[in-house]
Design an enzyme around this catalytic site. Structure first.
Site, PDB file in Angstrom:
ATOM      1  N   ASP A 137       4.795 -28.394  -9.499  1.00  0.00           N
ATOM      2  CA  ASP A 137       6.179 -27.688  -9.683  1.00  0.00           C
ATOM      3  C   ASP A 137       6.706 -27.961  -8.442  1.00  0.00           C
ATOM      4  O   ASP A 137       6.747 -28.475  -7.410  1.00  0.00           O
ATOM      5  CB  ASP A 137       5.547 -26.267  -9.675  1.00  0.00           C
ATOM      6  CG  ASP A 137       6.300 -24.870 -10.306  1.00  0.00           C
ATOM      7  OD1 ASP A 137       8.027 -25.092  -9.996  1.00  0.00           O
ATOM      8  OD2 ASP A 137       6.267 -24.114 -10.141  1.00  0.00           O
TER       9      ASP A 137
HETATM   10  C1  BGC Z   1       8.538 -22.576 -10.963  1.00  0.00           C
HETATM   11  C2  BGC Z   1       8.661 -23.497 -12.355  1.00  0.00           C
HETATM   12  C3  BGC Z   1       9.787 -23.917 -13.037  1.00  0.00           C
HETATM   13  C4  BGC Z   1      10.203 -24.676 -12.427  1.00  0.00           C
HETATM   14  C5  BGC Z   1      11.497 -25.279 -12.358  1.00  0.00           C
HETATM   15  C6  BGC Z   1       9.619 -22.808  -9.984  1.00  0.00           C
HETATM   16  O1  BGC Z   1      10.162 -22.523  -9.100  1.00  0.00           O
HETATM   17  O2  BGC Z   1       7.752 -21.953 -10.247  1.00  0.00           O
HETATM   18  O3  BGC Z   1       7.790 -21.810 -12.992  1.00  0.00           O
HETATM   19  O4  BGC Z   1       9.513 -24.094 -14.481  1.00  0.00           O
HETATM   20  O5  BGC Z   1      10.466 -23.391 -10.381  1.00  0.00           O
HETATM   21  O6  BGC Z   1      13.110 -24.677 -12.088  1.00  0.00           O
END
Ligand code: BGC
Length: 765
Positions: free
Chosen positions: A314
């Protein structure tokens, strides 16, 4: 194959004509021919190209900026930065949007520029995999179909809807030239305070696994042929959705049994369904950050479950191992740690330090080169599977499918079936169209309260960006009953006092709202939440705001019928006044057609059928789930139970029968129940089957969902509904931490009917 694909690419092209393009299925799997192609590509890659392949940067890094360093809206590719990222740093992936949704034409220009750099102008010509959060539709493409959020789709109890929405999402994402979606969220929604609760399929693992599987299937098989249409990315593996504090990105403390029985099975189903990628838990479980957990990533996901796709971190989460979690003393240690744990791609996202550190880790022997090759192989597999090596460019012909009318109609239908009628005293609903209605409350005229986060922009909170033909509750009620019958006085509004905190609700014109009730036959009280996403949605108290309670009480005191509509991402508690309202609709986040769907139910054009996929708490700390232990029986007293939801008709259950009194491993028990519509309207009913294990070597839940079906019945009509139970439905993690099936008595419950059977030892034991 696009003739410009791959440099050194001529050799590779020649190689591919000998081993013709061949992918077996939309379920992600490996095959010898593709593996041979991957061997060939990897053999030519330098270390810099390999670690680059494992790097994912955000669009901001390649965006043009003005003199003040601000991104020029809506985000234009800076050619020089793109060339540096793709040609000099060999990055494998780009994600996200810089500000808000792009039009499909803008997406085509962006993806084409990226693939030109990657495929036409780079040494090996490996295409870039663009990834996006298309959470409830292609939410970053202007005009796309934006469905109810997952918590609402779960409330339909209809997996066909989940699959259908995923197929349409896949088509609209692919129409934008993108082939990777960071969805579904397969976290278990057992902590309603958590600001991402609405991204889940609720508190039950059987439900979430069923819905998650169908999402993966729908997303990956949207097109024709064998190619994976859009790669799914179940997230956030594992335990992210159950933070002890209820705040986003805070620690979870989960014993092995809870993980095995309530969290892991959902992801395992996603992998079994063929998901091509998985994203990690941005937080930590039992003290181990999600991106450093060798046991979960390598031993369980890759080795035990045989996952052959790639694992992406993430946002910023390798850096977090050093900067936030402090389990790595240096940024480089963090990189070694994560890659050795099994991470294949880093969502860095702002720079190229990850690749530099990783090259050092390989050079000094802290990460074996085989681990790098394995990660690159996994990434290339997915690129092959989504057809990027065949043709990496957007398809002009798909542009026109975005936001199709049929999709919109289906969206409205799903939304209508995702809204729970929780209370309807004296059949105050449905309303007659000629009644004078006062609508009041902070969510009544907001699109964001129907859609939630991941809508056009990250937080979903810019009302000016919503499409003109999308209707709020007020707009939809006016459309349904005529302007003259609907008066709106907001009464209270959400105000963002400080960007870092959750908006508060403040009273605006409560007296005016009370005055306006004088000519009203009924009041629609629209309460709930503004939109939010991730940590921005952290709150300290699940109770609905004081201002909203004040407005509710003022409306109740008028003596007019009050119909409460809750548009919100999580169950804000309403027990301080809800006994005094006449009807309650839990609208949740029904999406872009949500306003119309609410009006459809209020005026009786749609007979409500949704049921809660979670236990709606009565008080902020009363968070006992429905499948609690017998020991907690006295503490399960929610406002509305898991599975609760009323209809404008009534159903009766009879004749619960089982095909045999005993069930041995390898056998299947058939369960039948007859359901009759005893009311005067056609309606849909969700038939749910629960199993109780009466005695076990560890304490067993009071009941667990093991089957559900939606049926539609005309007045007076009845149907036999069939379920099947086998050993896997009765297994659990026993004393020794292993899955066990224990002989003994089990009880099946459907509605208020019960029947028992004996689980037997395997016959040959
Ligand atoms: C979130 C994810 C997301 C990623 C990309 C993160 O902050 O936790 O769920 O896919 O950002 O946008």
């Amino acid at each position: 194959m696009n003739s410009t694909v791959l440099c050194n690419r001529f050799t590779i092209l020649f190689f591919f004509t000998i081993f013709p393009f061949c992918l077996s299925a939309q379920v992600f799997s490996i095959d010898g021919v593709t593996e041979a192609k991957i061997d060939f590509v990897i053999a030519q890659m330098t270390l810099a190209e390999k670690v680059g392949q494992m790097t994912q940067i955000t669009f901001q890094v390649i965006a043009q900026r003005d003199g003040d360093g601000e991104i020029i809206p809506p985000g234009i590719v800076d050619d020089e930065k793109l060339r540096y990222a793709v040609n000099d740093r060999h990055i494998g992936s780009i994600l996200n949007i810089p500000i808000h949704a792009f039009t499909v034409d803008q997406w085509h220009d962006i993806i084409t520029a990226i693939q030109d750099a990657a495929v036409r102008d780079s040494r090996l010509g490996i295409p870039v995999l663009y990834g996006i959060d298309a959470i409830h539709g292609a939410n970053y493409t202007t005009g796309a179909t934006l469905f109810p959020q997952s918590i609402n789709l779960a409330a339909t109890w209809n997996p066909d809807y989940v699959e259908a929405s995923a197929r349409i999402t896949a088509r609209e994402v692919r129409a934008s030239g993108i082939r990777w979606n960071f969805n579904p969220v397969l976290d278990t929604g057992r902590q309603p305070l958590w600001p991402r609760f609405w991204e889940t399929y609720g508190e039950d693992p059987y439900m979430a696994a069923t819905m998650g599987r169908r999402y993966v299937v729908g997303l990956q098989s949207g097109g024709e042929g064998d190619e994976i249409y859009v790669a799914a990315c179940p997230k956030h593996y594992i335990g992210y959705g159950h933070p002890w504090s209820g705040k986003d990105r805070t620690p979870a403390i989960l014993d092995e049994r809870t993980l095995n029985d309530w969290h892991l099975p959902i992801f395992r189903e996603g992998i079994k369904a063929g998901a091509a990628t998985v994203m990690g838990n941005s937080s930590e479980v039992n003290g181990i950050p999600g991106h450093a957990n060798y046991h979960f990533i390598t031993e369980i996901l890759k080795e035990e479950w045989g996952f052959q796709g790639f694992f992406v971190t993430d946002w910023y989460d390798i850096k977090n191992l050093h900067e936030r979690d402090r389990i790595a003393e240096t940024p480089k240690d963090a990189v070694c740690m994560a890659i050795n744990a099994g991470v294949d791609m880093s969502m860095v996202p702002f720079d190229f330090s990850f690749a530099d550190h990783l090259a050092e880790c390989v050079q000094d022997g802290s990460v074996p080169e085989e681990r790098i090759d394995d990660a690159v192989r996994r990434i290339l597999r997915v690129k092959f599977a989504v057809g990027l090596f065949d043709d990496p460019y957007p398809d002009e012909n798909l542009k026109k499918i975005v936001g199709a009318e049929e999709a919109k109609a289906l969206n409205r239908k799903m939304a209508g079936e995702s809204i729970v009628l929780a209370k309807n005293e004296n059949n105050v609903l449905p309303l007659a169209r000629d009644m004078n209605i006062l609508v009041t409350g902070p969510t009544g005229n907001l699109m964001q309260s129907l859609n939630g986060g991941w809508t056009i922009n990250w937080q979903g909170n810019d009302e000016s960006l919503y499409p003109e033909d999308a209707l709020t509750m007020v707009g939809a009620l006016k459309e349904a009953a005529g302007e003259a019958h609907i008066t709106y006085v907001e009464g209270a509004v959400f105000e963002q006092t400080d960007y870092s905190s959750f908006p508060t609700c403040i009273i605006t014109d409560i007296d005016e709202a009370v005055l306006a009730t004088e000519r009203a036959d009924a009041i629609i009280l629209t309460l709930g939440e503004p939109s939010y996403c991730e940590s921005e949605g952290n709150i300290d108290d699940l109770t609905i705001d004081d201002a909203q309670i004040q407005l509710a009480n003022a409306m109740i005191e008028t003596g007019k019928p009050v119909i409460l509509v809750l548009a919100q991402g999580r169950p804000r508690t309403v027990s301080r006044f809800v006994d005094n309202v006449d009807a309650v609709l839990i609208a949740g986040l029904p999406g872009m057609e949500g306003g119309r769907a609410i009006a459809d139910i209020l005026y009786g054009d749609v007979n409500p059928s949704a049921k809660l996929p979670y236990s709606y708490p009565r008080a902020p700390n009363a968070l006992t789930p429905y499948d609690h232990k017998p020991l907690e029986a006295d503490t399960y007293n929610p406002q509305w139970e898991f599975g609760h939801g009323l209809s404008y008709t009534t159903f009766e259950y009879a004749d619960l029968k089982i095909s045999q009194a005993n069930l041995a491993p390898g056998e299947t028990l058939d369960v039948t129940v007859q359901v009759t519509n005893t009311g005067s309207r056609t309606g849909k009913e969700v038939v749910k089957l629960y199993v109780t294990d009466l005695y076990g070597q560890i304490s067993r839940p009071v009941r667990q969902l093991k089957g559900f079906q939606v049926i539609e019945l005309e007045p007076g009509e009845n149907k036999d509904v069939k379920f099947h139970i086998d050993k896997t439905d009765l297994e659990f993690t026993g004393l020794k931490g292993k899955r066990v099936f224990e002989p003994g008595t089990f009880e099946i419950t459907v509605n208020s009917l019960h029947v028992r059977f004996e689980g037997l030892e395997a016959k040959n034991q």
